[in-house]
Design a protein around this motif. Structure first.
Motif, PDB file in Angstrom:
ATOM      1  N   ILE B 196       0.858  -1.181   0.000  1.00 31.02           N
ATOM      2  CA  ILE B 196       0.000   0.000   0.000  1.00 31.02           C
ATOM      3  C   ILE B 196       0.897   1.234   0.000  1.00 31.02           C
ATOM      4  N   ALA B 197       0.584   2.181  -0.862  1.00 33.48           N
ATOM      5  CA  ALA B 197       1.466   3.332  -1.015  1.00 33.48           C
ATOM      6  C   ALA B 197       0.709   4.616  -0.778  1.00 33.48           C
ATOM      7  N   ASP B 198       1.462   5.618  -0.441  1.00 34.31           N
ATOM      8  CA  ASP B 198       0.916   6.957  -0.371  1.00 34.31           C
ATOM      9  C   ASP B 198       0.768   7.466  -1.806  1.00 34.31           C
ATOM     10  N   SER B 199      -0.308   8.179  -2.088  1.00 30.71           N
ATOM     11  CA  SER B 199      -0.475   8.643  -3.467  1.00 30.71           C
ATOM     12  C   SER B 199       0.302   9.922  -3.741  1.00 30.71           C
ATOM     13  N   GLY B 200       0.803  10.537  -2.667  1.00 36.23           N
ATOM     14  CA  GLY B 200       1.783  11.618  -2.794  1.00 36.23           C
ATOM     15  C   GLY B 200       1.344  12.769  -3.670  1.00 36.23           C
ATOM     16  N   ALA B 201       2.333  13.414  -4.270  1.00 34.00           N
ATOM     17  CA  ALA B 201       2.100  14.650  -5.012  1.00 34.00           C
ATOM     18  C   ALA B 201       1.206  14.417  -6.223  1.00 34.00           C
ATOM     19  N   ILE B 202       1.141  13.167  -6.677  1.00 33.60           N
ATOM     20  CA  ILE B 202       0.391  12.891  -7.893  1.00 33.60           C
ATOM     21  C   ILE B 202      -1.116  12.934  -7.639  1.00 33.60           C
ATOM     22  N   GLY B 203      -1.490  12.810  -6.389  1.00 34.39           N
ATOM     23  CA  GLY B 203      -2.915  12.899  -6.047  1.00 34.39           C
ATOM     24  C   GLY B 203      -3.613  11.580  -6.206  1.00 34.39           C
ATOM     25  N   GLY B 204      -4.829  11.483  -5.720  1.00 36.35           N
ATOM     26  CA  GLY B 204      -5.601  10.281  -5.942  1.00 36.35           C
ATOM     27  C   GLY B 204      -6.019   9.569  -4.683  1.00 36.35           C
ATOM     28  N   SER B 205      -6.738   8.476  -4.905  1.00 39.94           N
ATOM     29  CA  SER B 205      -7.450   7.867  -3.792  1.00 39.94           C
ATOM     30  C   SER B 205      -6.964   6.488  -3.420  1.00 39.94           C
ATOM     31  N   ASP B 215      18.232  -4.859   0.628  1.00 40.27           N
ATOM     32  CA  ASP B 215      18.718  -4.026   1.733  1.00 40.27           C
ATOM     33  C   ASP B 215      19.154  -2.650   1.255  1.00 40.27           C
ATOM     34  N   SER B 216      19.571  -2.566  -0.002  1.00 43.39           N
ATOM     35  CA  SER B 216      20.043  -1.279  -0.491  1.00 43.39           C
ATOM     36  C   SER B 216      18.886  -0.362  -0.905  1.00 43.39           C
ATOM     37  N   GLY B 217      17.661  -0.854  -0.783  1.00 43.08           N
ATOM     38  CA  GLY B 217      16.514  -0.049  -1.202  1.00 43.08           C
ATOM     39  C   GLY B 217      16.360   1.224  -0.397  1.00 43.08           C
ATOM     40  N   GLU B 218      15.744   2.225  -1.022  1.00 45.82           N
ATOM     41  CA  GLU B 218      15.541   3.499  -0.319  1.00 45.82           C
ATOM     42  C   GLU B 218      14.149   3.574   0.302  1.00 45.82           C
ATOM     43  N   ALA B 219      13.304   2.587   0.007  1.00 49.09           N
ATOM     44  CA  ALA B 219      11.942   2.617   0.553  1.00 49.09           C
ATOM     45  C   ALA B 219      11.877   1.792   1.833  1.00 49.09           C
ATOM     46  N   ASP B 220      11.199   2.362   2.840  1.00 49.25           N
ATOM     47  CA  ASP B 220      10.954   1.629   4.080  1.00 49.25           C
ATOM     48  C   ASP B 220       9.604   0.977   3.970  1.00 49.25           C
ATOM     49  N   ILE B 221       9.577  -0.328   4.027  1.00 50.07           N
ATOM     50  CA  ILE B 221       8.281  -0.983   3.940  1.00 50.07           C
ATOM     51  C   ILE B 221       8.045  -1.878   5.143  1.00 50.07           C
ATOM     52  N   ASN B 232       4.109   0.781   2.366  1.00 52.36           N
ATOM     53  CA  ASN B 232       5.201   1.727   2.562  1.00 52.36           C
ATOM     54  C   ASN B 232       4.928   2.395   3.911  1.00 52.36           C
ATOM     55  N   ILE B 233       5.950   2.527   4.759  1.00 51.58           N
ATOM     56  CA  ILE B 233       5.662   3.048   6.098  1.00 51.58           C
ATOM     57  C   ILE B 233       4.992   4.409   6.052  1.00 51.58           C
ATOM     58  N   GLU B 234       5.266   5.178   5.013  1.00 51.28           N
ATOM     59  CA  GLU B 234       4.677   6.522   4.980  1.00 51.28           C
ATOM     60  C   GLU B 234       3.177   6.475   4.679  1.00 51.28           C
ATOM     61  N   ALA B 235       2.681   5.300   4.260  1.00 53.16           N
ATOM     62  CA  ALA B 235       1.271   5.200   3.868  1.00 53.16           C
ATOM     63  C   ALA B 235       0.389   4.599   4.964  1.00 53.16           C
ATOM     64  N   GLN B 386       5.225   7.091  12.686  1.00 52.49           N
ATOM     65  CA  GLN B 386       5.487   6.022  11.728  1.00 52.49           C
ATOM     66  C   GLN B 386       5.191   4.684  12.360  1.00 52.49           C
ATOM     67  N   ILE B 387       4.686   3.765  11.565  1.00 53.62           N
ATOM     68  CA  ILE B 387       4.597   2.381  12.031  1.00 53.62           C
ATOM     69  C   ILE B 387       6.024   1.853  12.150  1.00 53.62           C
ATOM     70  N   GLN B 388       6.250   0.910  13.053  1.00 58.35           N
ATOM     71  CA  GLN B 388       7.612   0.393  13.174  1.00 58.35           C
ATOM     72  C   GLN B 388       7.644  -1.096  13.500  1.00 58.35           C
ATOM     73  N   GLU B 389       8.812  -1.654  13.320  1.00 57.90           N
ATOM     74  CA  GLU B 389       9.011  -3.085  13.563  1.00 57.90           C
ATOM     75  C   GLU B 389       8.445  -3.436  14.927  1.00 57.90           C
ATOM     76  N   GLY B 390       7.697  -4.529  14.997  1.00 58.47           N
ATOM     77  CA  GLY B 390       7.153  -4.974  16.273  1.00 58.47           C
ATOM     78  C   GLY B 390       5.783  -4.391  16.579  1.00 58.47           C
ATOM     79  N   ASP B 391       5.375  -3.375  15.796  1.00 65.86           N
ATOM     80  CA  ASP B 391       4.028  -2.820  15.978  1.00 65.86           C
ATOM     81  C   ASP B 391       2.984  -3.891  15.703  1.00 65.86           C
ATOM     82  N   VAL B 392       1.766  -3.561  16.076  1.00 65.58           N
ATOM     83  CA  VAL B 392       0.658  -4.481  15.852  1.00 65.58           C
ATOM     84  C   VAL B 392       0.056  -4.207  14.473  1.00 65.58           C
ATOM     85  N   CYS B 393      -0.164  -5.243  13.695  1.00 62.57           N
ATOM     86  CA  CYS B 393      -0.761  -5.084  12.361  1.00 62.57           C
ATOM     87  C   CYS B 393      -2.139  -4.443  12.493  1.00 62.57           C
TER      88      CYS B 393
END
Lengths: 574, 574
Positions: B196-205, B215-221, B232-235, B386-393
Motif C-alpha cells: 500500500i502506497a501513499d499517493s503523494g504529489a500525484i494525487g488520488g485515492s 537491503d540497499s533499497g531506499e523505501a521503508d516498507i 510503505n511506512i509513509e502510507a 510512523q509504524i515500526q518493527e514490532g508494531d501491531v498489524c
C-alpha cells in the motif's frame, strides 16, 4: 484488435496547417495529434508502423555487425563546445540548464557524444572496428517546423557510428551500411534512390542520401537517364558548357532604362537568356560575395558555403551592396576589384561565353558584346552553378533528369573531424597514436513513415506497403444487424488473430460505407468483407488495397487466401 | 555474439561515486558509462536487458487491453500551469525555452499531456474505457542523483493511463494493471511485494507500490507476519498504543542541565525512552508545526504533508523556533497556544501516556509526571507517528516486520484530479458531462534492471534471472591455443546461435581464468566450458550461475542440455 477498442479517432475537419498528404492522412486516420509546434503524440496506428520500421532497421543493421546502444538525449554542453558545434547549430539546438546552472542540449545528433563514449574504453587497434547505433528521439528547433513528420522538432532517428583504424576500414563499414540501408528501404516498400550528397555541416569526405521519390519532397535531386549517376543537386559540380559564338566586338554600354531583371533586359535587347550573365550577391559570414552565372542557370549556395568554409550564406542587404559599390538591378563585375570585404566568383560556363550582355553597375545601363574571359578582369573562377534538367551527365555524357525526393537516410564518411577535435585516439601496432576514422549513418524513422505515405496514397487514403502497415488486414462485417454475419466475421477474426496479431475486426456499430471509407483511409493492405453476398452465396470478398483487385472465396478458404495474398505482398515488398 | 566483438569493456578501477552493487557491477561489466551527473549511456549488454524488460512489459500490458502510444518528451508549459504542477515540481523539472521563448519541460511524467490528448477525441461514454501506455525516457532534475540507475536524472519508464466513466470502471482497470504488474515482476525473476502506497504529489485515492526487496533499497516498507498486509511506512496509520501506567501526580518542573536530547534526558531521569515525549518542529509551507510523538517513535513526514495539503515540509530553522517561542532541546507544547503561524500536532499514542517526561520550553528544564491528555491544553490530535518493527498489524493484530525495498512500479487511482483541472470531460448516456475517472500506472524500466542486480548478485558479479539476462549462455573455450578446443567451441556456438541469438562465444585471446571471471561478472545464467576435460574425456562442463551446480555431458549433448537447463530456468522465473 477490435476496431471498437482501437484508439484511432478519425477526423472530419483538417487543421489548416496540414498541407502535405502524409500530415493530412495521419491526422485524419487518427494516427497522431499535434501537441505543440512541430511536436506530436503518436496514437496506436502510427506507433505500430513506427515500430515496424524500427524492427526492420534493427534486423538489417544488426547484420552489419553493429550493436545497439542507447546514449542520453540530454547532453553536456562541453562536448559540443569542444567541436565548435555549440555555436554552429545556434538556435536550431534546444538548450537548457539544470538546477546547478550547468548547460545541456537536447541531442540533435550524437557525433560528439559517441566519440567521447567510445574513447573512454577503446584504446587499441585490436579493439577496432567498433560499430554502434541507437534508435531515439532527436531534437531540432526548426525555424519553420512544417509538413507534420516531414520536418518536426521532435522526431525519431536511427543514428549509427563506426570507428576504424584507417580509411580502408571506413570504406568497408560505409559499404556495409550503404547496402543495409538499401535493404531497409526496399523492405519498407519504398521507391527510393541513393544519391551523392553534400556532407554539409557535419563534415567529412563522402556521403550518400537515400531519397524517397515524391513530388512533395524538399530535396532537389538529379539523375542520369543513361548511367547510375544520381545526386542531390547541391552536391554536384556540373560540366562547363562550351559556347559556339565568336565575338570580336568590344563591349559596348547601352541604355536599358528600368530593365532591372534578366528577363526584362533580354527581352529589351532581344537577346536569349542564355546569352546574359546573372549576378547574385551574398553575405557570406560578413564577406560580400558577387556570384555570376549564366542567365538561365542558378547558383548552388551550398558550393558558396564550401568555398568559404562558411557558417551562414545569406542574401546580401542593400547596405551590403552599397558598401562595396554595387548598383542593384545592374550589377556587374566589370571595373570592380576584389578586396578583403568583397569577392567575385564567376562560374566557368560564364567565362566561356562570348557576346554576352551583362550589367554595367550603373543605373539603367548594361553592357553588350561582353566576352567575360576578356572583360572580367579581377574575378575568381569556380564552378558555382547548379546542375539542371537537360544538363550533360558528368560521368557518361547522358542526359540529366531532375526530380524531388524526401531524404530518409544519409550515410557519411566523417573521417577524423570529430576524433581530432575530441582527441579520441587509439594506438596502432607500433604504439603510435591516431585519431579514429569515423563514419556516421542516419535514418529518419518517423520521416520514413511519412515519406511512405507521400509516395503511397490515393484520394481515399493511405496505401501502406504491407511491411510497415499498422495492421495487415481488416475484416468488415458489412451488416451489423445480422447476427449471422457478425458471428462469421468474429470467427474468421479469431482464426486469424491466432496466427498473427495483424488483423482488425471492424465490429463498430457503423454503416458498411463508413467502415469501407475508414478501411481505405487507414490503408489496411487487405480487406475482407462479409456481407450479403456471403449470406447468398457463401463467398466473402477479399480486396487488395494497392491494386484494387478483388477476389471472392468461400468463407472457409478466406483465412488461407488472405495469408497467401499477404505473403505475396511481403515477398514483393508491396 | 562473439565476445571479441561484443562492446562490453570491463573495468578494473571503479569510480568512487559507485556505492551500490548495481552501479558498481554495471560499470565494471561494461554495461553503461556515465556521461554527466545522473546521465548514462547504455552499452549493448545493458541495452539488451532493458529491451527484454520492455518486451515483458509490452506483452503483459497489451493483455490488459491497453494500447501503446508515444507522447512527446518535450511538453508545453501551459498544460502544467493549468494543473499547478509547473510550480509543484519546482527545480526537479527540467525546463527550457524554444527559439520563440515559449516554455517547455522535459516530461517527468505525462498525466497532463495524456489527459489533454485523450480529451481531444474522446467525448462519449461509448468510447470508454481508454487505456494507453508508452515506454519512454523521463526526466527529473534530482537534487542528489545517485546509485547509478536507482536514482538518475534521465531514465526509462513505462507509464500507462486509463480513462473510465466511473469509479467502478477505474477499479476494474486498476485490478487489471495490478495483476499485470504482478506478472511482469514475476517474469522478470524478482522477489517483490506490492505494498500500500501513499499517493503523494500525484494525487488520488488509492495506490500500490511494487517493491523489490533489497537491503540497499531506499523505501521503508512494513508487512505483517500473519496476514497479507504490506505497505510503505509513509502510507500507514499505525494503531494507537494504550498505556497501562496510571499517574495521579501533578506535572513537576525539574532541572535537566545540558540534557537536550531524548536519550540524555531519559538517561538523566532514569526513565524509559517510551515514557518520554519527543518534539520535532517543521516548517510546513511557512507554518511552524510542532509535532509530538512518543520518545521511541518517529514522525511520518508524509502524514504531516497530507494534514496541511502542503508542498514543502522542511525542518524548522532556529529563527522559526524563536518566532513562535520554542526553546531548542527543551521543546514542549505545555503552556503554548496555537496561532495562525503556529500549530501543535500530537500523536494519539502520546495522549494515552501517563507519567511522561517532556520538555518545559525553558533551557535546562523538563517536566515529569506529565499526563498529556491533562497537561497539553491546546493541541490537535492526529496520527503522525510512523509504524515500526514490532508494531501491531492494523488489520489482523499480527506482528509488523520492517524491511527495505526498491520501488520499481506504482499503480494509482487518480480519480478526477487531472480531468477536472484540465476540463477533460465526456457525456454520459443522458447527455450529462462528467470528468474522466483516471488511473495511472508506472514502471521504472531502468530501475528494474538495477533492482534485479541489487537482489541477485554475489561477490563475483551479477546473477541474472534468465528472462532479463543480456545473453542466456556463454561458451568458454578454456584453451585458446588448442585449435581442437576452439573448433569444438565454435561448432557448438554455431549450432546454438541458429536456435537463438542468446549465446556468446568467448573467443577472446585471454586466459581461461579471465574468461571465467568475466562470465561471472557479466552473469550469464549458463556457462559451457570446453577445455582439457573435453580433450581427455569428451565431456564439457555446464555450470549454472545461480545455483553453482555443474553438470558434465558429452559435447554432442551439450546443446540439448543447455537448452533444457534454460527452459527450466525460464519456467521457474529464475
Amino acid at each position: 484488435m477490435l476496431a471498437s477498442r482501437l484508439y484511432s479517432p478519425t477526423l472530419r475537419e483538417l487543421p489548416a496547417d496540414a498541407v502535405v498528404v502524409s500530415h493530412q492522412y495521419m491526422l485524419k486516420a487518427g494516427m497522431m495529434r499535434k501537441i505543440g509546434n512541430g511536436i506530436y503524440s503518436f496514437l496506436p496506428l502510427a506507433w505500430r508502423s513506427i515500430q515496424k520500421v524500427e524492427k526492420i532497421i534493427r534486423e538489417e543493421i544488426n547484420k552489419t555487425g553493429a550493436q545497439e546502444i542507447m546514449m542520453p538525449i540530454v547532453q553536456p554542453a562541453e562536448l559540443w563546445q569542444k567541436t565548435g558545434r555549440w555555436d554552429v547549430f545556434g538556435p536550431e539546438m534546444f538548450k537548457l540548464k539544470d538546477r546547478n546552472d550547468r548547460e545541456y542540449c537536447l541531442g540533435p545528433t550524437h557525433e560528439e557524444l559517441v566519440t567521447s563514449l567510445i574513447q573512454m574504453d577503446t584504446t587499441s587497434y585490436k579493439q577496432l572496428p567498433v560499430s554502434v547505433y541507437q534508435i531515439q528521439n532527436k531534437y531540432r528547433d526548426e525555424k519553420r517546423p512544417r509538413f507534420g513528420l516531414m520536418r518536426s522538432r521532435e522526431f525519431i532517428m536511427k543514428d549509427g557510428y563506426t570507428f576504424d583504424a584507417d580509411e580502408e576500414g571506413l570504406d568497408k563499414q560505409y559499404k556495409l551500411m550503404y547496402d543495409a540501408y538499401t535493404r531497409i528501404f526496399t523492405r519498407c516498400g519504398l521507391t527510393f534512390r541513393p544519391v551523392i550528397a553534400d556532407s554539409g555541416a557535419i563534415g567529412g569526405s563522402g556521403s550518400h542520401e537515400f531519397e524517397v521519390l515524391a513530388d512533395s519532397g524538399e530535396a532537389d535531386i538529379v539523375y542520369c537517364e543513361n548511367c547510375d549517376f544520381a545526386a542531390n543537386i547541391e552536391a554536384v559540380d556540373p560540366l562547363t558548357v562550351k559556347c559556339d559564338i565568336h565575338n570580336d566586338k568590344e563591349k559596348e554600354l547601352v541604355e536599358t532604362p528600368g530593365q532591372h531583371t534578366i528577363e526584362m533586359v533580354c527581352d529589351f535587347l532581344h537577346a536569349p537568356v542564355a546569352q546574359s550573365v546573372k549576378a547574385v550577391v551574398y553575405n557570406v559570414d560578413g564577406l560580400v560575395v558577387l556570384a555570376m552565372v549564366r542567365g538561365d542557370h542558378e547558383v548552388n549556395e551550398t558550393k558558396i558555403q564550401h568555398i568559404y568554409n562558411a557558417i551562414n550564406v545569406d542574401m546580401a542587404s542593400d547596405e551590403d551592396l552599397k558598401k562595396v559599390g554595387l548598383t542593384a538591378g545592374y550589377i556587374s563585375p566589370i571595373g570592380l576589384k576584389r578586396t578583403k570585404d568583397f569577392d567575385i566568383l564567376v562560374d566557368p560556363t560564364v567565362m566561356e561565353m562570348q557576346d554576352a550582355c551583362c550589367g554595367a553597375n550603373e543605373k539603367d545601363k548594361h553592357y553588350i558584346h561582353v566576352n567575360p574571359a576578356r572583360d572580367f578582369t579581377d574575378v575568381r573562377v569556380e564552378t558555382i552553378r547548379q546542375i539542371q534538367e537537360g544538363d550533360v551527365c558528368p560521368h557518361c555524357g547522358g542526359k540529366i533528369v531532375r526530380c524531388r525526393g524526401i531524404e530518409v537516410g544519409q550515410v557519411f564518411k566523417l573521417g577524423t573531424k570529430y576524433s581530432e577535435a575530441l582527441h579520441a585516439t587509439f594506438l596502432d601496432n607500433q604504439g603510435k597514436s591516431h585519431p579514429f576514422v569515423m563514419g556516421c549513418y542516419g535514418i529518419g524513422v518517423t520521416r520514413t513513415v511519412a515519406a511512405s505515405i507521400e509516395q503511397n496514397h490515393d484520394d481515399d487514403g493511405i496505401i501502406w506497403p504491407v511491411a510497415i502497415a499498422p495492421y495487415e488486414a481488416v475484416i468488415v462485417p458489412a451488416n451489423n444487424k445480422s447476427e449471422e454475419v457478425m458471428a462469421a466475421a468474429r470467427k474468421l477474426y479469431e482464426d486469424m488473430e491466432d496466427s498473427r496479431d495483424e488483423v482488425v475486426l471492424d465490429d463498430r456499430n457503423e454503416r458498411a460505407g463508413i467502415k469501407f471509407k475508414d478501411a481505405d483511409l487507414i490503408g489496411y493492405p487487405v480487406r475482407v468483407t462479409i456481407g450479403k453476398k456471403w449470406q447468398q452465396s457463401g463467398c466473402v470478398e477479399i480486396k487488395i488495397r494497392r491494386s484494387g483487385e478483388v477476389v471472392e472465396v468461400p468463407l472457409e478458404e478466406a483465412k488461407d487466401k488472405v495469408l497467401e495474398i499477404l505473403k505475396t505482398l511481403h515477398a514483393n515488398n508491396q
